[in-house]
Scaffold this active site. Structure first.
Site, PDB file in Angstrom:
ATOM      1  N   ASP A 223       0.865  -1.163   0.000  1.00 55.91           N
ATOM      2  CA  ASP A 223       0.000   0.000   0.000  1.00 55.91           C
ATOM      3  C   ASP A 223       0.913   1.228   0.000  1.00 55.91           C
ATOM      4  O   ASP A 223       2.107   1.129   0.303  1.00 55.91           O
ATOM      5  CB  ASP A 223      -0.962  -0.006   1.198  1.00 55.91           C
TER       6      ASP A 223
HETATM    7  C1  BGC Z   1      -5.047   3.188  -0.091  1.00 55.08           C
HETATM    8  C2  BGC Z   1      -5.031   2.209  -1.246  1.00 55.08           C
HETATM    9  C3  BGC Z   1      -4.736   2.947  -2.529  1.00 55.08           C
HETATM   10  C4  BGC Z   1      -3.442   3.696  -2.382  1.00 55.08           C
HETATM   11  C5  BGC Z   1      -3.066   4.493  -3.613  1.00 55.08           C
HETATM   12  C6  BGC Z   1      -3.803   4.055  -0.054  1.00 55.08           C
HETATM   13  O1  BGC Z   1      -3.898   5.062   0.906  1.00 55.08           O
HETATM   14  O2  BGC Z   1      -5.174   2.485   1.123  1.00 55.08           O
HETATM   15  O3  BGC Z   1      -6.252   1.528  -1.353  1.00 55.08           O
HETATM   16  O4  BGC Z   1      -4.716   2.055  -3.612  1.00 55.08           O
HETATM   17  O5  BGC Z   1      -3.547   4.618  -1.304  1.00 55.08           O
HETATM   18  O6  BGC Z   1      -3.934   5.566  -3.771  1.00 55.08           O
END
Ligand code: BGC
Length: 836
Positions: A223
């Site tokens: 993530d």
């Molecule tokens: C989220 C993810 C997301 C990523 C990129 C994170 O804060 O938890 O689901 O894909 O950001 O935007």
């Protein structure tokens, strides 16, 4: 190109080249590596649509209904079609890897990303996710199963340590990911949180069971900002650290490799997986840039409209009030702010920019055009919450065009860059020149009303706001969070007030400094003077009373349903409950439409004749809803999650960790309907519930008398259409075992199938039950086991309405390792499980 052909590419890379590939090159891209014929891969959120690399309202995307709505369709064909549409969108935007689907579970209805997850049930989540994965990847675009695992709430999501017993982990929370792997998903995203004290970007679960037992051969991407350690993460099954170019691996992995602190084989495996993913999406070999096109496919809009009705859940329909016969209506009163300001999607990284939105009011007007009169009354005064300026409210002072002017200034205030934008909410300007020290948003604003306006600037650092030449806000707002959503996507708003005169245009200038690490997101928002709630309500009541039928649209706000925080309450925003009650009193022929991505408390639900749950319906909201209201389409949805009558009734609610930062899943496998069944309390609406426009009699359920351990089998359920129109019924099969040596849910969903039939006709739903359904995870033996003896199969229309039963006996014998792994997996590979 095959895997064998990719292998020699590894040998062409030295250690530095390999390590470089393992951290992103930018926010959304990986590094290219010409020596391996590898171009950069582009990743993008997901899942409501494909945003593309830019976070820019001018780059629009098709917006799907929220994942809760998609799961409510219980329709894998539709999901696969929508996945294929996402792939077309991804290709259009040059995206190789879509960061979707979200496979975490609805453990508590307060979960901030509830709208973005499918269901409280692992089987429904797994099947829905797998169907979407197949659709996305059919277009040559990678899907990403996220967030692996235990990210079922948002409170302290970066640090929370989730604790659950091993059976619960295997049978409930890992099961949807196992289904995605079985469907062949090409990427998995590790979550921010910890499980059992280890952060998921360094978790042993990435190796086992994900990569070895399940045979996942794709890429584990972190993530965003999730890789926080060098060695632990590098030695684990974590493959790619995003975003880049900085991060612990960029800083230290090469040295660690050279010092022998990280095995070469571990790095090679990560690179091999990246190359495999690149091969799958066409990023290896001769330069093959992904095709880009400007416009979204027209056919997509029809599919999105169909998805609205397919996911809409008709919770109540007293006296068959719906569908409305348009030809018998003279007038319809549409009430509620959400009828015009419809929420089509949830907030956070899932958010994309629609090219258009069909509001419920517009959809109803369109279908009643020339047939009946439509009046609209909001019924509530303006919320007083500042909303970003936009094309409809402001002009760019430089060229007079609708929108705002955004400028990047250096430390002395000189302009480095200027651009015209359509919204006062800027997540990022299109460029960020060297030396930029401040963001300015400037707009000409002509108030529609005289009085005290509330203004707001969103962002971090030194902030000021001038309205009509007067400084109304100046202060320093230091960064108070390391959550990427709060820092970069939805920074806090700082408010001020200013007296304005209707019709007199003023210039408004918001300024924020760009301190390191505080992102660039900046917001300029305004709210009109507070209105009179009594007058607004009285107008709505009068309109409802004068009309043949009233349609009230209520729902949640962007603030309440968003990534980055959990909800505090299931209540609808202030005034909406009173509005519904007043309208129903004024006109007993009232339809209430709920526009929320997650459960809300509906204290008046037994008083309204027709109650339709629209979820966040995506861009075609209004047309799809009008299709349901006027009977062009049947409401196809069945609840993917149990809805409580009141928040206090909810058996599993708490999302906040304890004082030691731990969140205990103390309820074990008993979440959702399983928790309600165990507590003995009745919810307002059970998991699986949803009415169509016809009735069904459940006539017969047949199943094999006995089945071998781990063997799949079919349950046949005969239903008859007892109503007056063709319909579709989602037939659900649950499993129970009264006396068991192991703890089990009272019952659990083990299969479902939809059938269609004409009035009077019967149909047989053939429900395939996976061999794993009868098994449980044995922590002692580290394998799946099937208890020999009798189980009960129950068939019906929801977890609380199961008129048919049959007995099935599990025969002694070993669970077969090759068959029957969770949700239709083709390969299990666990050590040979035993049978009691
Ligand atoms: C989220 C993810 C997301 C990523 C990129 C994170 O804060 O938890 O689901 O894909 O950001 O935007």
């Amino acid at each position: 190109m095959t895997d064998e052909e990719t292998e020699p590419l590894l040998d062409k890379l030295d250690a530095a080249q390999k390590v470089r590939l393992l951290t992103g090159a930018s926010t959304w891209r990986t590094h290219a590596e010409p020596a391996a014929g590898l171009r950069a891969l582009t990743l993008s959120d997901g899942p409501a649509g494909v945003r593309g690399e830019a976070w820019d309202e001018r780059e629009t995307s098709l917006v799907l209904p929220s994942p809760t709505a998609l799961a409510a369709s219980w329709d894998e064909r539709l999901l696969t079609d929508l996945g294929a549409l996402l792939a077309v969108e991804a290709r259009r935007k040059g995206v190789d890897v879509l960061l979707a689907p979200t496979l975490n579970l609805h453990r508590s209805p307060l979960g901030g990303r509830h709208f973005e997850c499918f269901s409280e049930d692992p089987l429904l989540t797994g099947r829905t996710g797998a169907a979407l994965v197949r659709g996305i990847q059919s277009g040559g675009v990678a899907a990403t199963a996220k967030h692996f695992v235990g990210n079922d709430a948002e409170t302290d999501r970066l640090t929370v340590d989730v604790r659950m017993d091993e059976r619960t982990l295997r049978e409930v929370y890992l099961a949807p990911f196992e289904a995605a792997v079985a469907a062949g998903v090409w990427a998995v995203m590790s979550a921010y949180n910890k499980v059992d004290g280890v952060t998921m970007s360094a978790s042993p679960l990435l190796a086992h069971p994900l990569k070895d037992a399940w045979g996942f051969d794709g890429l584990v991407v972190s993530d965003w900002g999730g890789v926080r350690t060098l060695l632990d993460a590098a030695r684990s099954g974590q493959d790619l650290a995003m975003p880049g170019p900085d991060g612990p691996w960029a800083a230290g992995l090469l040295a660690a490799l050279e010092e022998g602190l990280v095995p070469t084989g571990a790095v090679d495996d990560k690179v091999r997986r990246l190359l495999r993913l690149a091969r799958r999406v066409g990023a290896l070999g001769p330069d093959r840039p992904a095709p880009r096109t400007a416009t979204a496919p027209e056919a997509g809009r029809a599919l999105l409209r169909r998805a609205v009705s397919a996911g809409a859940v008709l919770l109540r329909n007293e006296g068959g009030m719906l569908p409305l016969d348009a030809s018998a209506l003279k007038s319809v009163a549409v009430v509620g702010p959400h009828a015009t300001a419809v929420r089509i999607q949830g907030g956070g990284s899932a958010e994309v920019f629609p090219e258009h939105v069909v509001t419920p009011l517009a959809g109803i007007e369109r279908q009643l055009d020339g047939v009946a009169a439509v009046t609209y009354r909001p019924g509530l005064p303006e919320s007083g919450r500042p909303e970003p300026l936009g094309r409809d409210r402001s002009r760019d002072p430089r060229d007079g065009e609708p929108g705002v002017l955004v400028r990047l200034l250096d430390a002395r205030g000189a302009e480095l860059h200027a651009e015209h934008r359509l919204s006062g909410r800027i997540v990022e300007p299109s460029v960020r020149p060297e030396g930029a020290a401040a963001v300015e948003i400037r707009a000409l604003f002509r108030p529609a009303e005289s009085g005290t306006w509330t203004w707001a600037v969103g962002g971090w650092g030194d902030i000021s706001l001038a309205v009509d030449g007067h400084e109304v806000l100046a202060g320093t707002f230091p960064l108070d969070s390391d959550d990427p959503t709060r820092v970069h996507v939805a920074p806090p708003l700082h408010t001020a007030r200013a007296e304005l005169t209707a019709g007199r245009e003023v210039e408004v200038v918001a300024l924020r400094s760009l301190a390191p690490g505080t992102g660039v997101a900046t917001v300029l928002a305004a709210a009109p003077p507070a209105g009179d709630p009594d007058a607004a309500l009285a107008e709505a009541v009068a309109a409802a009373r004068a009309a043949d039928v009233a349609v009230v649209v209520v729902g949640t706000t962007e603030q309440s349903e968003s990534e980055g925080h959990d909800r505090e309450s299931l209540d609808l925003p202030e005034g909406q409950d009173a509005l519904v009650r007043a309208v129903v009193r004024a006109n007993p022929r009232t339809v209430v439409v709920v526009n929320a991505g997650a459960p809300v408390a509906l204290p008046w639900h037994t008083r309204v004749p027709a109650l339709l749950l629209a979820w966040f319906p995506g861009q075609e909201a209004g047309d799809g809803l009008a299709d349901v209201l006027f009977g062009r389409a049947e409401p196809g949805g069945r609840l993917p999650t149990t809805w409580a009558a009141a928040q206090d009734d909810v058996p599993v609610l708490r999302t906040a960790p304890d004082g030691a930062g731990r969140l205990h899943y103390a309820e074990g496998p008993h979440i959702g309907y399983r928790a309600w069944l165990r507590s003995g309390a009745a919810p307002a609406y059970w998991f699986g519930h949803g009415l169509g426009y016809t009735g069904w009699a459940y006539e017969e359920l047949t199943a094999p008398a006995a089945v071998g351990a781990g063997e799949p089998f079919d349950v046949r359920v005969r239903v008859r259409n007892t109503g007056r129109r063709r319909g579709r019924e989602v037939v659900q099969v649950y499993l129970a075992r009264a006396c068991s040596a192991v703890e089990r849910p009272v019952r659990k969903l083990v299969g479902y199938a939809a059938v269609e039939a004409e009035p009077g006709e019967s149909a047989v739903a053939v429900v395939r039950v996976d061999g794993r359904a009868l098994a449980h995870w044995s922590p002692g033996r580290r394998g799946w086991e099937t208890e020999a003896g009798a189980f009960t199969l129950l068939g019906g229309r929801s977890a609380g309405d199961l008129p048919l039963t049959a007995r099935i006996v599990a025969r002694p014998g070993a669970d077969s390792a090759g068959k029957g792994s969770g949700n239709g997996s083709a390969h299990d590979g666990e050590r040979s499980p035993l049978v009691l």
